[in-house]
Write a protein that holds these residues in place. Structure first.
Motif, PDB file in Angstrom:
ATOM      1  N   GLU A   1      -5.863  11.345  -6.168  1.00 50.99           N
ATOM      2  CA  GLU A   1      -5.501  10.166  -5.608  1.00 50.99           C
ATOM      3  C   GLU A   1      -3.881  10.010  -5.688  1.00 50.99           C
ATOM      4  O   GLU A   1      -3.279  10.036  -6.836  1.00 50.99           O
ATOM      5  CB  GLU A   1      -5.966   8.925  -6.494  1.00 50.99           C
ATOM      6  CG  GLU A   1      -7.483   8.984  -6.383  1.00 50.99           C
ATOM      7  CD  GLU A   1      -8.172   7.958  -6.967  1.00 50.99           C
ATOM      8  OE1 GLU A   1      -7.596   7.049  -7.806  1.00 50.99           O
ATOM      9  OE2 GLU A   1      -9.441   7.459  -6.999  1.00 50.99           O
TER      10      GLU A   1
ATOM     11  N   GLY B   1      -6.749   2.903   6.367  1.00 54.99           N
ATOM     12  CA  GLY B   1      -8.101   2.856   5.714  1.00 54.99           C
ATOM     13  C   GLY B   1      -8.548   1.258   5.542  1.00 54.99           C
ATOM     14  O   GLY B   1      -7.521   0.560   6.290  1.00 54.99           O
ATOM     15  N   ARG B   2      -9.414   1.081   4.863  1.00 53.66           N
ATOM     16  CA  ARG B   2      -9.784  -0.254   4.570  1.00 53.66           C
ATOM     17  C   ARG B   2      -9.538  -0.589   2.981  1.00 53.66           C
ATOM     18  O   ARG B   2      -9.948   0.371   2.125  1.00 53.66           O
ATOM     19  CB  ARG B   2     -11.222  -0.492   4.987  1.00 53.66           C
ATOM     20  CG  ARG B   2     -11.513  -0.188   6.358  1.00 53.66           C
ATOM     21  CD  ARG B   2     -12.992  -0.603   6.850  1.00 53.66           C
ATOM     22  NE  ARG B   2     -13.528  -2.005   6.291  1.00 53.66           N
ATOM     23  CZ  ARG B   2     -14.658  -2.458   6.670  1.00 53.66           C
ATOM     24  NH1 ARG B   2     -15.191  -2.115   7.820  1.00 53.66           N
ATOM     25  NH2 ARG B   2     -15.076  -3.702   6.173  1.00 53.66           N
ATOM     26  N   ASP B   3      -9.308  -1.922   2.833  1.00 53.28           N
ATOM     27  CA  ASP B   3      -9.250  -2.334   1.464  1.00 53.28           C
ATOM     28  C   ASP B   3     -10.232  -2.198   0.583  1.00 53.28           C
ATOM     29  O   ASP B   3     -10.331  -1.940  -0.700  1.00 53.28           O
ATOM     30  CB  ASP B   3      -8.519  -3.668   1.251  1.00 53.28           C
ATOM     31  CG  ASP B   3      -7.155  -3.536   1.587  1.00 53.28           C
ATOM     32  OD1 ASP B   3      -6.338  -2.500   1.600  1.00 53.28           O
ATOM     33  OD2 ASP B   3      -6.423  -4.724   2.264  1.00 53.28           O
ATOM     34  N   ASP B   4     -11.424  -2.341   1.288  1.00 55.60           N
ATOM     35  CA  ASP B   4     -12.753  -2.362   0.483  1.00 55.60           C
ATOM     36  C   ASP B   4     -13.452  -0.957   0.472  1.00 55.60           C
ATOM     37  O   ASP B   4     -14.676  -0.644  -0.122  1.00 55.60           O
ATOM     38  CB  ASP B   4     -13.742  -3.198   1.240  1.00 55.60           C
ATOM     39  CG  ASP B   4     -14.155  -3.093   2.664  1.00 55.60           C
ATOM     40  OD1 ASP B   4     -13.466  -1.887   3.251  1.00 55.60           O
ATOM     41  OD2 ASP B   4     -14.735  -3.698   3.395  1.00 55.60           O
ATOM     42  N   ASN B   5     -12.636   0.179   0.881  1.00 58.18           N
ATOM     43  CA  ASN B   5     -12.798   1.466   0.914  1.00 58.18           C
ATOM     44  C   ASN B   5     -14.184   1.954   1.572  1.00 58.18           C
ATOM     45  O   ASN B   5     -14.923   2.817   1.336  1.00 58.18           O
ATOM     46  CB  ASN B   5     -13.033   1.861  -0.536  1.00 58.18           C
ATOM     47  CG  ASN B   5     -12.746   3.441  -0.847  1.00 58.18           C
ATOM     48  OD1 ASN B   5     -12.022   4.002  -0.217  1.00 58.18           O
ATOM     49  ND2 ASN B   5     -13.530   3.960  -1.785  1.00 58.18           N
ATOM     50  N   GLU B   6     -14.295   0.899   2.443  1.00 54.75           N
ATOM     51  CA  GLU B   6     -15.584   1.227   3.503  1.00 54.75           C
ATOM     52  C   GLU B   6     -15.296   2.313   4.479  1.00 54.75           C
ATOM     53  O   GLU B   6     -14.229   2.667   4.659  1.00 54.75           O
ATOM     54  CB  GLU B   6     -16.280  -0.081   4.041  1.00 54.75           C
ATOM     55  CG  GLU B   6     -16.803  -0.794   3.126  1.00 54.75           C
ATOM     56  CD  GLU B   6     -18.048  -0.276   2.369  1.00 54.75           C
ATOM     57  OE1 GLU B   6     -18.812   0.229   3.193  1.00 54.75           O
ATOM     58  OE2 GLU B   6     -18.418  -0.361   1.149  1.00 54.75           O
TER      59      GLU B   6
ATOM     60  N   ARG C   1     -13.442   7.510   4.946  1.00 54.09           N
ATOM     61  CA  ARG C   1     -12.856   6.377   4.263  1.00 54.09           C
ATOM     62  C   ARG C   1     -11.107   6.243   4.429  1.00 54.09           C
ATOM     63  O   ARG C   1     -10.715   5.149   4.399  1.00 54.09           O
ATOM     64  CB  ARG C   1     -13.176   6.035   2.807  1.00 54.09           C
ATOM     65  CG  ARG C   1     -14.534   5.876   2.576  1.00 54.09           C
ATOM     66  CD  ARG C   1     -14.674   5.782   0.937  1.00 54.09           C
ATOM     67  NE  ARG C   1     -16.005   5.585   0.665  1.00 54.09           N
ATOM     68  CZ  ARG C   1     -16.985   6.462   0.093  1.00 54.09           C
ATOM     69  NH1 ARG C   1     -16.656   7.847   0.000  1.00 54.09           N
ATOM     70  NH2 ARG C   1     -18.161   6.309  -0.258  1.00 54.09           N
ATOM     71  N   ASP C   2     -10.485   7.486   4.526  1.00 51.70           N
ATOM     72  CA  ASP C   2      -9.293   7.636   4.470  1.00 51.70           C
ATOM     73  C   ASP C   2      -8.797   8.590   5.550  1.00 51.70           C
ATOM     74  O   ASP C   2      -9.355   9.638   5.869  1.00 51.70           O
ATOM     75  CB  ASP C   2      -8.448   7.950   3.323  1.00 51.70           C
ATOM     76  CG  ASP C   2      -8.731   6.986   2.034  1.00 51.70           C
ATOM     77  OD1 ASP C   2      -8.248   6.245   1.954  1.00 51.70           O
ATOM     78  OD2 ASP C   2      -9.977   7.412   1.381  1.00 51.70           O
TER      79      ASP C   2
ATOM     80  N   ARG D   1       0.526  -1.261   0.118  1.00 50.98           N
ATOM     81  CA  ARG D   1       0.100   0.018  -0.173  1.00 50.98           C
ATOM     82  C   ARG D   1       0.896   1.082   0.082  1.00 50.98           C
ATOM     83  O   ARG D   1       0.351   2.257  -0.406  1.00 50.98           O
ATOM     84  CB  ARG D   1      -1.058   0.082   1.291  1.00 50.98           C
ATOM     85  CG  ARG D   1      -1.862  -0.981   1.178  1.00 50.98           C
ATOM     86  CD  ARG D   1      -2.663  -1.526   2.448  1.00 50.98           C
ATOM     87  NE  ARG D   1      -3.406  -2.720   2.320  1.00 50.98           N
ATOM     88  CZ  ARG D   1      -2.957  -3.922   2.122  1.00 50.98           C
ATOM     89  NH1 ARG D   1      -1.553  -3.967   2.352  1.00 50.98           N
ATOM     90  NH2 ARG D   1      -3.888  -4.969   2.045  1.00 50.98           N
TER      91      ARG D   1
ATOM     92  N   ARG E   1      -5.022   6.771  -3.137  1.00 45.99           N
ATOM     93  CA  ARG E   1      -6.249   6.904  -2.409  1.00 45.99           C
ATOM     94  C   ARG E   1      -6.484   8.652  -2.338  1.00 45.99           C
ATOM     95  O   ARG E   1      -5.239   9.273  -2.447  1.00 45.99           O
ATOM     96  CB  ARG E   1      -6.333   6.497  -0.760  1.00 45.99           C
ATOM     97  CG  ARG E   1      -6.070   4.928  -0.799  1.00 45.99           C
ATOM     98  CD  ARG E   1      -7.028   4.098  -1.279  1.00 45.99           C
ATOM     99  NE  ARG E   1      -8.246   4.048  -0.330  1.00 45.99           N
ATOM    100  CZ  ARG E   1      -8.701   2.986   0.292  1.00 45.99           C
ATOM    101  NH1 ARG E   1      -8.328   1.760   0.308  1.00 45.99           N
ATOM    102  NH2 ARG E   1      -9.834   3.331   1.268  1.00 45.99           N
TER     103      ARG E   1
ATOM    104  N   THR F   1     -10.944  11.936   3.936  1.00 43.38           N
ATOM    105  CA  THR F   1     -11.856  11.820   2.951  1.00 43.38           C
ATOM    106  C   THR F   1     -13.188  11.580   3.229  1.00 43.38           C
ATOM    107  O   THR F   1     -13.729  11.166   4.372  1.00 43.38           O
ATOM    108  CB  THR F   1     -11.298  10.870   1.718  1.00 43.38           C
ATOM    109  OG1 THR F   1     -11.278   9.616   2.387  1.00 43.38           O
ATOM    110  CG2 THR F   1      -9.822  11.206   1.512  1.00 43.38           C
TER     111      THR F   1
END
Length: 869
Positions: free
Chosen positions: A568, A678-683, A660-661, A456, A462, A656
């Motif tokens: 991003e 953050g989360r890999d699933d963008n939640e 999410r970030d 990452r 992101r 964000t």
């Protein structure tokens, strides 16, 4: 009388036995000739193989060596982490290289011999004192003062893992105890036989008959070497026959030291996934994390025992078997007088002492290594990196890497627990660099730092949120006639309408507006509305060009939401951008690679620092002041209590949409660090930059050494005291106000209450006033685009804005009607000749981004007055 003729006796016909003897003789002759021919064939094969023999060695990677200097900042735990990476052992008294001792605050270290990229440095002893996190009294072995002392570099793995791996050693570097133990255990007649030992075969047969099983082999060391080089390990009489012949041939051509050296480098001693561990040189590092020359007798005994079956006696999976085998070897060593009976009893009672299995990883720093490979590939092929045995010297600092790994792993787990988040749902990345050199000191691409999966730090693009805002404010500060840190920015609702009717209305955290706010405070508090209004006033394209000059090459959308972070970037790219801020406007290319040498340590290539200046030092210094206020009074002030107050820390939070970030990018005078969560699933994570990444960043930075004191201002900066309206307060006639840096080119309006000096103007006009003389300015050629705005034009525009605001305020005092409006041209840029008003604009739309300001911190300007001196 008739005579009779005597007949001569007939020769006896050859008997059957005789015929068979003749035939056997002929067959023996033919066989002998065939054997000679076959041995000639084998001899050719053997000599071609051995004379042209080159090991296929993967590139070996080394960390940067720690250089001790008088006066350097060094924490005790940092020093211990460096010793641990080098596998230096603490002892009461020094007895060999690779050891250190401490008495009070005084340290003594015995450095190992090491081949650096610029040459070999022999083993040597150094002493020094470490008090109050400062190193002093650096002395050599004879007590002579030293300017600096370089330790050896820690081995941090190999590149392009898999396949055979070894670290070959020369016969001169083989410890005598290892050589003698191998001979005693594996081949007692090694020095006397000629490749094959009949006595050894007979002895093995007797031992096997007595035991009723195969407990001892009759193969010599030479035969085992032949088997390892030329044959597989499937048992067969034909293989044994060939082994014996080639062993004899090998003894004809090569001496005993060479044969023993090759055996020590060739024997299989372990397995790690697809990586095969060959030779005692690599096995020493694999099992004990130290060089072969530093092994102790009980450690040598374990490695010699593994030669019988490294899988069966694996010390991690089968510690009891490994212990039994090691003690058997120790017994043989005692029987042959290699160790004394007292030593035998002492070594037998010791534990195996192998390193943790995780510590023996082939690539313990996968995120860092991935970037290293990117820098190597323009110069070296994959085949060279896999087989040429190159030595790669890097920038990685083991103590910093360990600190960052612990902060990331512990921080994510702690945040999940404290915030009630799902376990293992958060992911993280971090990059830490040296400001001056651009050296990457540490890189983590996963909350499990040694996991070689998705990196990452390099690959996760992101949205950065408010991390992009400093570029907006830097663009403004590059116009000293128009903007300064005290310039009032209107933090009021703003509405932008696109041609298709979509509306962009950025809001602040808590949906609060703060009215007229000083520029530095708008950035420190991360006010979205003020930042958007300022960016649109400056022009999108101008801000985009500033971001480019900061070293960012990623895609930058030409939409207003870019101003608030609809961009991003990877953590690595963000680090490069903020390192430019920390470095006074000089962009230094981030690097992991220092030098490369061949397998013999002869230097091939050295990689030098690459830097360019695209931003002037004056506006960057002013921006640094604003970023320092982020930690002192802004969105990052929660970290202030955990950081040393004598260090000038600066940085910026980033959050964000929908949380999410979570970002924080910050720096001290020496080090820049970036943390992303953050989360890999963008939640949704429920974390802002301040409640998530900032906590991890502060945990990293408070444990690192930093330069103390105020950062020196560059030429072209002066400090002045201003009031809350940004007006100059002459300290001879006024008290209070805030003292802050300004460009020499900035012309401040005098505060009305500080005009007492006007009473004596007739006197100054008569005798002259030195205060009215122009100050020394930075050289014109060092200035970047945006400088040199016409002051007359600036004053005219200011008067026009004031007039428009008075005439066009609506009934609610919030929305302007009419007035000159900025237009969006075909290139996607703003024409900023007129003022950006509050009427909807025809602009492209992107999603709204949240501010980083917590509700309790979103105070209007009037509430900030109490903080002024």
């Amino acid at each position: 009388m008739a005579s009779t003729k005597r007949r001569r006796p007939r020769a006896p016909r050859p008997g059957r036995l005789h015929r068979w003897l003749v035939r056997l003789g002929l067959l023996a002759l033919v066989g002998a000739l065939a054997l000679v021919a076959y041995m000639i064939y084998l001899d050719v094969q053997l000599r071609e193989q051995l004379d042209s023999r080159q090991y296929q060695l993967p590139a070996r990677v080394f960390a940067r060596p720690l250089v001790l200097r008088d006066g350097m900042v060094m924490r005790p735990d940092e020093l211990l982490a460096e010793f641990a990476a080098l596998n230096y052992r603490e002892k009461k008294t020094l007895s060999e290289p690779g050891q250190w001792t401490r008495e009070g605050m005084d340290y003594r270290v015995w450095r190992r011999d090491f081949v650096h990229a610029d040459g070999r440095e022999p083993a040597a002893v150094v002493s020094f004192r470490l008090r109050n996190d400062e190193l002093s009294n650096l002395r050599g072995e004879q007590g002579e003062p030293l300017r600096e002392f370089r330790l050896d570099a820690a081995a941090i793995g190999t590149l392009l893992g898999g396949g055979d791996d070894r670290n070959p050693v020369r016969f001169a570097d083989i410890p005598p105890l290892l050589a003698n133990t191998l001979i005693a255990v594996e081949d007692q007649d090694f020095l006397h036989h000629f490749g094959v030992s009949p006595r050894g075969i007979a002895r093995a047969m007797v031992a096997n008959l007595r035991a009723g099983a195969v407990v001892q082999g009759g193969s010599t060391i030479t035969q085992q070497l032949v088997k390892n080089i030329f044959f597989d390990h499937k048992p067969s009489l034909w293989r044994k026959f060939n082994e014996a012949l080639m062993a004899v041939l090998m003894e004809l051509h090569y001496d005993k030291p060479y044969i023993l050296q090759e055996y020590i480098n060739e024997v299989w001693l372990g397995q790690q996934g697809s990586r095969a561990i060959y030779g005692f040189g690599l096995a020493s590092e694999f099992y004990f994390q130290k060089p072969l020359s530093s092994l102790e007798p009980q450690e040598i005994a374990l490695l010699v025992g593994l030669a019988k079956g490294a899988s069966y006696y694996n010390p991690w999976r089968n510690p009891e078997r490994a212990m039994e085998r090691r003690n058997t070897v120790l017994e043989v060593m005692a029987e042959h007088g290699l160790i004394t009976p007292e030593q035998y009893r002492r070594y037998r009672a010791m534990p195996l002492g192998v390193a943790r299995e995780a510590g023996a990883a082939q690539n313990p720093y996968p995120a860092f290594t991935e970037r290293l490979l990117q820098e190597l590939r323009p110069y070296y092929s994959i085949e060279e990196l896999r087989t040429a045995g190159l030595r790669i010297y890097t920038t990685l600092a083991p103590s910093v890497q360990k600190l960052v790994e612990n902060a990331i792993s512990g921080g994510t787990e702690r945040l999940e627990k404290d915030r009630g988040l799902q376990a293992d749902s958060l992911q993280a990345a971090s990059v830490v660099v040296d400001n001056e050199t651009g050296d990457v000191l540490a890189m983590v691409g996963d909350r499990r730092p040694s996991y070689p999966g998705f990196n990452r730090a390099l690959e996760a693009r992101r949205q950065v949120g408010s991390l992009i805002k400093p570029a907006v404010y830097l663009t403004a500060l590059e116009r000293p006639y128009q903007y300064n840190l005290a310039t009032l920015i209107d933090d009021a609702p703003i509405r932008v309408e696109a041609a298709d009717g979509q509306v962009w209305m950025p809001s602040n955290f808590g949906n609060r507006s703060h009215g007229l706010t000083p520029l530095y405070l708008a950035l420190a508090k991360s006010y979205n509305q003020a930042s958007a209004r300022l960016g649109l006033d400056l022009g999108l394209e101008n801000v985009r060009q500033t971001i480019r000059r900061l070293g960012v090459q990623a895609d930058l959308p030409r939409v207003p939401s870019m101003l608030l972070g609809a961009v991003e970037l990877t953590p690595f790219e963000v680090t490069g951008m903020y390192q430019t801020f920390a470095n006074g406007g000089e962009t230094v290319e981030l690097r992991t690679l220092l030098a490369v040498s061949d397998a013999n340590g002869e230097q091939i290539q050295k990689f030098r620092r690459k830097a360019a200046r695209n931003v002037d030092a004056v506006p960057v210094f002013l921006l640094r002041y604003a970023l320092e206020q982020v930690i002192l009074v802004g969105t990052g002030d929660s970290a202030r209590r955990s950081l040393p107050g004598s260090v000038a820390f600066a940085g910026k939070t980033g959050t964000t949409n929908d949380y999410r970030d979570s970002w924080f990018a910050g720096f001290s005078p020496d080090i820049t660090a970036v943390v992303w969560l953050g989360r890999d699933d963008n939640e949704r994570t429920s974390l802002t930059g301040a409640t998530g990444a900032l906590a991890v960043w502060a945990d990293i930075m408070r444990k690192l050494p930093h330069r103390h004191g105020r950062v020196a201002a560059p030429r072209g900066v002066e400090y002045k005291t201003v009031n809350q309206r940004g007006q100059y307060m002459d300290p001879r006639y006024c008290k209070g106000g805030r003292n802050m840096p300004f460009s020499y080119e900035t012309r401040l309006e005098p505060a009305p209450g500080c005009a007492g000096s006007e009473r004596f103007r007739w006197f100054r006009d008569f005798f002259g006033d030195d205060r009215r003389q122009p100050r020394e300015l930075a050289p014109e050629q060092e200035m970047t685009p945006g400088w040199g705005v016409d002051p007359n034009d600036q004053r005219r525009q200011q008067r026009e804005r004031q007039l428009q605001e008075q005439l066009q305020m609506d009934d609610q005092g919030q929305q302007l009607n009419g007035g000159e409006r900025d237009e969006f041209d075909t290139q996607g840029e703003f024409d900023t000749q007129g003022e950006f008003d509050r009427e909807p604009l025809q602009l492209p739309i992107s999603e709204e981004l949240d501010s980083d300001v917590p509700v309790e911190e979103a105070r209007p300007w009037a509430e900030e007055e109490e903080q002024w001196p």
